[in-house]
Design a protein around this motif. Sequence first.
Motif, PDB file in Angstrom:
ATOM      1  N   ASP A   1       0.824  -1.197   0.000  1.00  0.00           N
ATOM      2  CA  ASP A   1       0.000   0.000   0.000  1.00  0.00           C
ATOM      3  C   ASP A   1       0.868   1.260   0.000  1.00  0.00           C
ATOM      4  O   ASP A   1       0.742   2.104  -0.876  1.00  0.00           O
ATOM      5  N   SER A   2       1.738   1.405   1.007  1.00  0.00           N
ATOM      6  CA  SER A   2       2.576   2.602   1.112  1.00  0.00           C
ATOM      7  C   SER A   2       3.765   2.305   2.015  1.00  0.00           C
ATOM      8  O   SER A   2       3.866   1.228   2.598  1.00  0.00           O
ATOM      9  N   PHE A   3       4.670   3.283   2.106  1.00  0.00           N
ATOM     10  CA  PHE A   3       5.763   3.144   3.055  1.00  0.00           C
ATOM     11  C   PHE A   3       5.870   4.408   3.871  1.00  0.00           C
ATOM     12  O   PHE A   3       5.440   5.486   3.462  1.00  0.00           O
ATOM     13  N   PHE A   4       6.435   4.278   5.076  1.00  0.00           N
ATOM     14  CA  PHE A   4       6.616   5.384   6.001  1.00  0.00           C
ATOM     15  C   PHE A   4       8.103   5.659   6.148  1.00  0.00           C
ATOM     16  O   PHE A   4       8.913   4.732   6.212  1.00  0.00           O
ATOM     17  N   VAL A   5       8.445   6.937   6.237  1.00  0.00           N
ATOM     18  CA  VAL A   5       9.822   7.368   6.463  1.00  0.00           C
ATOM     19  C   VAL A   5       9.915   7.864   7.896  1.00  0.00           C
ATOM     20  O   VAL A   5       9.126   8.716   8.322  1.00  0.00           O
ATOM     21  N   TYR A   6      10.878   7.324   8.629  1.00  0.00           N
ATOM     22  CA  TYR A   6      11.132   7.724  10.005  1.00  0.00           C
ATOM     23  C   TYR A   6      12.519   8.350  10.105  1.00  0.00           C
ATOM     24  O   TYR A   6      13.454   7.892   9.442  1.00  0.00           O
ATOM     25  N   ARG A   7      12.642   9.379  10.934  1.00  0.00           N
ATOM     26  CA  ARG A   7      13.943   9.991  11.208  1.00  0.00           C
ATOM     27  C   ARG A   7      14.187   9.941  12.701  1.00  0.00           C
ATOM     28  O   ARG A   7      13.278  10.175  13.501  1.00  0.00           O
ATOM     29  N   GLU A   8      15.434   9.635  13.078  1.00  0.00           N
ATOM     30  CA  GLU A   8      15.778   9.563  14.492  1.00  0.00           C
ATOM     31  C   GLU A   8      15.595  10.937  15.130  1.00  0.00           C
ATOM     32  O   GLU A   8      16.017  11.955  14.578  1.00  0.00           O
ATOM     33  N   SER A   9      14.962  10.941  16.287  1.00  0.00           N
ATOM     34  CA  SER A   9      14.713  12.188  17.010  1.00  0.00           C
ATOM     35  C   SER A   9      15.996  12.633  17.715  1.00  0.00           C
ATOM     36  O   SER A   9      17.080  12.119  17.448  1.00  0.00           O
ATOM     37  N   THR A  10      15.870  13.545  18.646  1.00  0.00           N
ATOM     38  CA  THR A  10      17.029  13.990  19.421  1.00  0.00           C
ATOM     39  C   THR A  10      17.433  12.970  20.477  1.00  0.00           C
ATOM     40  O   THR A  10      18.399  13.186  21.199  1.00  0.00           O
ATOM     41  N   GLN A  11      16.701  11.865  20.568  1.00  0.00           N
ATOM     42  CA  GLN A  11      17.039  10.778  21.487  1.00  0.00           C
ATOM     43  C   GLN A  11      17.481   9.571  20.673  1.00  0.00           C
ATOM     44  O   GLN A  11      16.801   9.171  19.720  1.00  0.00           O
ATOM     45  N   GLN A  12      18.613   8.989  21.047  1.00  0.00           N
ATOM     46  CA  GLN A  12      19.156   7.850  20.312  1.00  0.00           C
ATOM     47  C   GLN A  12      18.166   6.695  20.250  1.00  0.00           C
ATOM     48  O   GLN A  12      17.602   6.287  21.266  1.00  0.00           O
ATOM     49  N   GLY A  13      17.940   6.183  19.038  1.00  0.00           N
ATOM     50  CA  GLY A  13      17.082   5.025  18.835  1.00  0.00           C
ATOM     51  C   GLY A  13      15.596   5.310  18.843  1.00  0.00           C
ATOM     52  O   GLY A  13      14.789   4.411  18.654  1.00  0.00           O
ATOM     53  N   VAL A  14      15.193   6.564  19.046  1.00  0.00           N
ATOM     54  CA  VAL A  14      13.778   6.941  19.053  1.00  0.00           C
ATOM     55  C   VAL A  14      13.491   7.654  17.725  1.00  0.00           C
ATOM     56  O   VAL A  14      14.071   8.699  17.429  1.00  0.00           O
ATOM     57  N   TYR A  15      12.589   7.053  16.932  1.00  0.00           N
ATOM     58  CA  TYR A  15      12.303   7.552  15.587  1.00  0.00           C
ATOM     59  C   TYR A  15      10.921   8.186  15.515  1.00  0.00           C
ATOM     60  O   TYR A  15       9.979   7.722  16.154  1.00  0.00           O
ATOM     61  N   THR A  16      10.817   9.245  14.700  1.00  0.00           N
ATOM     62  CA  THR A  16       9.567   9.951  14.467  1.00  0.00           C
ATOM     63  C   THR A  16       9.200   9.828  12.999  1.00  0.00           C
ATOM     64  O   THR A  16      10.052  10.019  12.128  1.00  0.00           O
ATOM     65  N   LYS A  17       7.922   9.508  12.733  1.00  0.00           N
ATOM     66  CA  LYS A  17       7.471   9.425  11.340  1.00  0.00           C
ATOM     67  C   LYS A  17       7.434  10.823  10.758  1.00  0.00           C
ATOM     68  O   LYS A  17       6.803  11.720  11.311  1.00  0.00           O
ATOM     69  N   ILE A  18       8.116  11.017   9.617  1.00  0.00           N
ATOM     70  CA  ILE A  18       8.163  12.343   8.994  1.00  0.00           C
ATOM     71  C   ILE A  18       7.462  12.375   7.643  1.00  0.00           C
ATOM     72  O   ILE A  18       7.219  13.449   7.108  1.00  0.00           O
ATOM     73  N   ALA A  19       7.147  11.190   7.080  1.00  0.00           N
ATOM     74  CA  ALA A  19       6.491  11.184   5.773  1.00  0.00           C
ATOM     75  C   ALA A  19       5.892   9.817   5.493  1.00  0.00           C
ATOM     76  O   ALA A  19       6.294   8.808   6.075  1.00  0.00           O
TER      77      ALA A  19
END
Length: 191
Positions: A1-19
């Motif tokens: 269906d789709s894919f999600f892009v995650y970028r690591e936040s300011t905390q190591q190993g914690v990712y936020t969905k950005i797209a």
Amino acid sequence: DSFFVYRESTQQGVYTKIASQEASAFSTFIDATANPQQRAHRYALSLLVTCGFESLQSNPHKTIHLTINAGMGGAWNLIWDQYEGFGYLSYYILRGNSPNNLSDLDSIQSSLTSYTDLSPPAGPLFYAVEVRKPTPCTPSARIASNYFVSSRSNVKDVIGVNIGSISEPVYGIEIIPNPTNAKTEMTFILN
């Protein structure tokens, strides 16, 4: 269906969905909120299948961040952080007289993250560091001629300042404007 892009936040190993992007779209993504001149980022992907299930995140890929400082005798010191993603054995040091005209200067083993250009030519110079994928990947099956074979750092310029020599003692320097963000005028006070 789709894919999600995650970028690591300011905390190591914690990712936020950005797209998110539909699977039928051309499968590349540009992170317009990142500033590669400032720092590296670590990214991961996940897939959303048609039944609504999201996969686990992929192994991360981390960009390369290059910094440069002046060395002794006109040399330039390049320092960067490790790339993370696909396997590679070497870093390629690129140099050119414009950001779009870079060519291989040297290559070094992937266990090192610094290099000194001892004899750079005169004039404006631009540098980048690159890792090369042993086999290319095609981001979309629809456009088989569009291959990606490397991951490149930010491009750094070392447009030098040459004030020549001053034969009299300098008693002060006036810099206008202060602070500056574009053009600066320096006046040397001799008496």
